[in-house]
Design a protein around this motif. Structure first.
Motif, short mmCIF file in Angstrom:
data_model
loop_
_atom_site.label_atom_id
_atom_site.label_comp_id
_atom_site.label_asym_id
_atom_site.label_seq_id
_atom_site.Cartn_x
_atom_site.Cartn_y
_atom_site.Cartn_z
N GLU A 1 -3.86 2.92 -7.81
CA GLU A 1 -4.96 2.91 -6.34
C GLU A 1 -4.60 1.11 -5.99
OE1 GLU A 1 -8.77 3.53 -7.97
OE2 GLU A 1 -7.89 5.99 -8.20
N ARG B 1 -6.17 -1.84 -3.47
CA ARG B 1 -6.74 -2.38 -2.14
C ARG B 1 -6.61 -3.80 -1.59
NH1 ARG B 1 -12.44 -4.50 -1.89
NH2 ARG B 1 -12.34 -3.55 -3.91
N LEU C 1 0.96 -1.35 -0.10
CA LEU C 1 0.38 0.28 -0.18
C LEU C 1 0.90 1.43 0.13
CD1 LEU C 1 -3.11 -0.64 2.67
CD2 LEU C 1 -2.67 -1.21 0.24
#
Length: 234
Positions: A155, A157, A118
């Protein structure tokens, strides 16, 4: 002394005696006051979205009292099969660092894995500098710089981390190196300045297998491990 002074003195003495009888006296054996803030602090920790890990990266557990001898067939149960190169490597690790606990290590490694992935996606150099060796940091920063040069943003996740297992253990002089296979599912997409997707998909869950190596100096007072090598399995 006039009559009013006498009345006020009598009232003062009466009030003092009443307070003394209600509040009592300090004897030196009273219990400390109840800390009403403690439950709130605990609640804030439980509601925090940050994943806590021991130490800066992955740390060693506190030294424990000497344990009873464990049979070789049981020593690495659930971690490595007896007589395998991995079991022998773990034996060498414990011989060099008796406080090593593979389950404690894997718990920290899972958290570090998620944090590093991340932080890389977010371009968080400060977090990465604490988690990576100098060589690995240089390669990560180069990729971040290239992304910034092209004005792209990533991005990422996590959907899940399905497995984290030690696949190799070895000692090199004072260094202990453990290689871990991570099997995870994540969603990752990279967009350009206009928001156009240049890589990945915001809707597709990808199966990822990474093979990372962590190391620490067994003679150092610093208990933390750092990422020293990365790879992937296809």
């Amino acid at each position: 002394m006039d009559i009013y002074t006498i009345i006020f003195l009598a009232l003062a003495v009466f009030i003092f005696l009443r307070l003394r009888s209600v509040l009592g006296q300090r004897t030196g054996s009273e219990r400390p006051p109840y800390d009403r803030a403690a439950p709130n602090v605990l609640q804030r920790g439980q509601d925090n979205n940050v994943v806590p890990i021991p130490g800066s990266v992955i740390d060693q557990p506190a030294p424990a009292a000497p344990a009873e001898p464990v049979e070789p067939t049981e020593r690495w149960k659930g971690i490595a099969e007896p007589g395998t190169p991995l079991a022998q490597g773990l034996d060498a690790v414990v011989a060099q660092d008796s406080s090593f606990d593979p389950r404690h290590f894997l718990s920290g490694a899972r958290s570090a894995y998620e944090m590093i992935v991340l932080a890389f996606a977010n371009g968080d150099r400060r977090a990465l500098r604490d988690l990576l060796s100098a060589e690995v940091y240089e390669s990560f920063e180069a990729a971040i710089k290239d992304r910034e040069k092209h004005e792209q943003k990533t991005e990422t996740r996590f959907v899940s981390i399905d497995k984290a297992e030690i696949v190799s253990a070895e000692t090199r002089d004072r260094s202990i190196q453990l290689t871990v296979r991570f099997v995870s599912q994540m969603i990752s997409v990279t967009r350009d300045k206009a928001g156009t997707i240049v890589d990945g998909s915001p809707d597709k869950v990808a199966d990822i297998t990474d093979i990372w190596t962590f190391a620490r100096d067994s003679t150092s007072r610093d208990p933390n491990w750092k990422l020293v090598g990365t790879g992937s399995a296809h």
